[in-house]
Design a protein around this motif. Sequence first.
Motif, mmCIF file in Angstrom:
data_model
loop_
_atom_site.group_PDB
_atom_site.id
_atom_site.type_symbol
_atom_site.label_atom_id
_atom_site.label_comp_id
_atom_site.label_asym_id
_atom_site.label_seq_id
_atom_site.Cartn_x
_atom_site.Cartn_y
_atom_site.Cartn_z
ATOM 1 N N LYS A 1 0.848 -1.201 0.000
ATOM 2 C CA LYS A 1 0.000 0.000 0.000
ATOM 3 C C LYS A 1 0.881 1.247 0.000
ATOM 4 N N ASP B 1 1.935 4.615 -2.438
ATOM 5 C CA ASP B 1 1.624 5.446 -3.601
ATOM 6 C C ASP B 1 2.907 5.866 -4.307
ATOM 7 N N HIS C 1 -8.223 8.539 -4.685
ATOM 8 C CA HIS C 1 -9.090 7.386 -4.387
ATOM 9 C C HIS C 1 -10.201 7.344 -5.438
ATOM 10 N N GLU D 1 -3.905 6.394 -3.967
ATOM 11 C CA GLU D 1 -4.793 5.262 -3.710
ATOM 12 C C GLU D 1 -4.740 4.770 -2.268
ATOM 13 N N HIS D 2 -3.585 4.892 -1.628
ATOM 14 C CA HIS D 2 -3.392 4.278 -0.321
ATOM 15 C C HIS D 2 -3.167 5.280 0.804
ATOM 16 N N THR D 3 -2.846 6.515 0.461
ATOM 17 C CA THR D 3 -2.525 7.507 1.485
ATOM 18 C C THR D 3 -3.555 8.637 1.447
#
Length: 297
Positions: free
Chosen positions: A71, A73, A264, A278-280
């Motif tokens: 996870k 970015d 996101h 996407e992950h942070t």
Amino acid sequence: MRFVATLVAPTASSLLDYATVQTISTCLKAHGATLGAEDWLSDNEACDIFFSELELSVAKDLIHNEIAGAKIDLSVQETSNRRKKLLVADMESTIIPQEMIDELAVRHGIGDEIALITGKSMRGELNFEESLRERVALLKGIEEKELESLSSIMTLNPGADTLVKTMRGHGAYTALVSGGFTYFTSQIKDLCGFDEDRANDLKIENNKLTGMVGEPILGREAKLEVTEALVQQLSITLSDVCAVGDGANDLAMLSAVGMGVGYHAKPIVKETAAFQVEHTNHLALLFYQGYRRKGFY
């Protein structure tokens, strides 16, 4: 040409460490890259890897393969003109997690009907302008005071205010440009610290929603037009712009600027925007521009 790959992990996750960075650097070098220095923008959270002599797209694919499943970015870009002079941000599902028209609909028992239209619009299956007219028509007769009570549920996505305040603190101009409504964007503008906000106007008569929205509607092309107008106003270029959004109505804006970021994002934006978070959270946009955590506002 000199490039920089920026890796960003969730705060305090310990996903990004020296070994991971060394593995990526070794991979790039093995495929012909000339490496520069590594630069930690925040310990175990964000790191720059500088390189040259390797195509950007090739490097991006190689790094994605190395961090697959993690996870983390990633952005890969030229080092020139990295720090942007204008931030243009979508509001709903980007700066805030809510979709305000959907929230209003839920309170009045038509949530599923409106959410279906919203989803089609955000995925690019329905023209945004048409979808907004359809959704607003379903709200006809709702008391204006309902908007005030709904304001209390609005919250900022993590890092949103830090993103805006840090860019402003370093001389950038910031604009909230939304397909939503001015009633809500004006509040988020003040809460988050944007220089200005642009959005649509809900028509109200006798303290009730008329089911109409002011024309012209601020949709996909209008967002790009606002961005271009701000660029001209500031005497900069589109390459000087960081834009962030999540849905199909953000695509024209994201595709036109120097740093178009899907936050996101819906699948159509994930497939199109050159930069992704996407992950942070919104702090990644600062790291992508080379800001150090100690320089955040």
